[in-house]
Write a protein that holds these residues in place. Sequence first.
Motif, PDB file in Angstrom:
ATOM      1  N   MET A   1       1.435   7.432  -6.198  1.00 30.87           N
ATOM      2  CA  MET A   1       0.398   8.463  -6.244  1.00 30.87           C
ATOM      3  C   MET A   1       0.928   9.821  -5.794  1.00 30.87           C
ATOM      4  O   MET A   1       0.225  10.831  -5.888  1.00 30.87           O
ATOM      5  N   GLY A   2       2.162   9.861  -5.270  1.00 31.01           N
ATOM      6  CA  GLY A   2       2.765  11.137  -4.888  1.00 31.01           C
ATOM      7  C   GLY A   2       2.929  11.355  -3.400  1.00 31.01           C
ATOM      8  O   GLY A   2       3.388  12.422  -2.968  1.00 31.01           O
ATOM      9  N   TYR A   3       2.558  10.364  -2.586  1.00 28.61           N
ATOM     10  CA  TYR A   3       2.708  10.488  -1.140  1.00 28.61           C
ATOM     11  C   TYR A   3       4.115  10.058  -0.722  1.00 28.61           C
ATOM     12  O   TYR A   3       4.659   9.092  -1.243  1.00 28.61           O
TER      13      TYR A   3
ATOM     14  N   PRO B   1       6.707   8.310   1.787  1.00 28.38           N
ATOM     15  CA  PRO B   1       6.613   7.225   2.786  1.00 28.38           C
ATOM     16  C   PRO B   1       6.682   7.712   4.223  1.00 28.38           C
ATOM     17  O   PRO B   1       5.954   7.235   5.085  1.00 28.38           O
ATOM     18  N   GLU B   2       7.570   8.680   4.511  1.00 33.48           N
ATOM     19  CA  GLU B   2       7.704   9.155   5.892  1.00 33.48           C
ATOM     20  C   GLU B   2       6.430   9.863   6.366  1.00 33.48           C
ATOM     21  O   GLU B   2       6.069   9.804   7.551  1.00 33.48           O
ATOM     22  N   VAL B   3       5.730  10.531   5.442  1.00 34.47           N
ATOM     23  CA  VAL B   3       4.469  11.205   5.790  1.00 34.47           C
ATOM     24  C   VAL B   3       3.380  10.165   6.057  1.00 34.47           C
ATOM     25  O   VAL B   3       2.575  10.317   6.977  1.00 34.47           O
ATOM     26  N   ILE B   4       3.372   9.099   5.270  1.00 36.89           N
ATOM     27  CA  ILE B   4       2.405   8.006   5.472  1.00 36.89           C
ATOM     28  C   ILE B   4       2.613   7.377   6.844  1.00 36.89           C
ATOM     29  O   ILE B   4       1.664   7.191   7.614  1.00 36.89           O
TER      30      ILE B   4
ATOM     31  N   ILE C   1       0.838  -1.204   0.000  1.00 37.07           N
ATOM     32  CA  ILE C   1       0.000   0.000   0.000  1.00 37.07           C
ATOM     33  C   ILE C   1       0.870   1.249   0.000  1.00 37.07           C
ATOM     34  O   ILE C   1       0.596   2.219  -0.721  1.00 37.07           O
ATOM     35  N   VAL C   2       1.943   1.230   0.798  1.00 38.19           N
ATOM     36  CA  VAL C   2       2.861   2.368   0.809  1.00 38.19           C
ATOM     37  C   VAL C   2       3.461   2.569  -0.579  1.00 38.19           C
ATOM     38  O   VAL C   2       3.598   3.702  -1.060  1.00 38.19           O
TER      39      VAL C   2
END
Length: 345
Positions: free
Chosen positions: A304-306, A308-311, A297-298
């Motif tokens: 999609m532009g997210y 990983p550290e923010v997720i 999912i990550v």
Amino acid sequence: MKEEGLTLKQDMEACSSVEDPFNTDYRMMRTLGHGHFSEVKLAFHVPTVTCVAVKLLRNKKKYNSIFNSEISVMKSMNHPNIIKLFHVIETEEITYLVMEHASEGELLRRILERGSLPECEAERIFTQVVHAVNYCHNNQVVHRDIKATNILMDCRGNAKLIDFSLAVKVTPGQKLRGFCGTLPYCAPELFARGEYDAYPIDMWCLGILLFLMVAGHFPFQAKSVAGMRNEVTSGNFTIPKHVSIDIFNVILELLIINPGRRPTIKDIMRRPVIRASEARSPPTSTPSLPGTPSPSIVGTMRVMGYKPEVIIESLRDQKYDEVMATYLILQHQSPAGDCGHNQES
């Protein structure tokens, strides 16, 4: 599936420009229902191409404690038969709760369309609701408004318990006061206007629900509070003759006037009707909490532009923001989730 895809396309084309999107990730589509304090709309989550339900809570000071309690309880819920909260957006006037969309609608509609449910279907749905209530009670949450309109069906025919606006977290031995719930489902102790144990309230509601599913009508049908009090406290009701002995016995147990003699949810889970239903259709596994992010999912979200550290931060801190919402919706799109997404495929 083609019809569902056409409906989704028509809904998207009908998105009203009169009502501005409450968030750039979503497009409002149509109203699904109204409650005492809220409105529920169908919306489209653009990043994941998914339909979601959005509950709009009009911010009024006198309801703030109710809304805060509902949000707190929903954030703590993680069960396949309880509607999943994805995103909380608060503005000055409205709080938006973005949740999974159970595309087949209310259980009550299914009962009314068929007159009553076949016992095998009633047993399966009732068992799923019992599992949801068991999860709540294990986490010291009492729903207090279990009813056929608060149970939605997803596209696989699975039950989803919704609307935690009257739910409370109850400490051991704690008593509650105050009349609450929906009249045809109200337990006898509520009419006494004194203190009561909260857990037996849910058990009585389950008895009314099971009766409604197999009989097609309520056991007590008075229209006024006084009339309902008389009917309920007298305990006079008739179970239709076609109802099997196992369901008959569960209804009788759950609709015992004395709340102290009513079975607990653990007791009901041991009854033959629940055991038999579980044997035919094993309970769905509960999805893991998003504390340890799924690499797949990550990876999808990274494309999609997210970042990983923010997720990871959003999931760790349980922010219920747009990042966590996207993660939870993608997680929900796994085979265990509803199939109301990507309907044009």
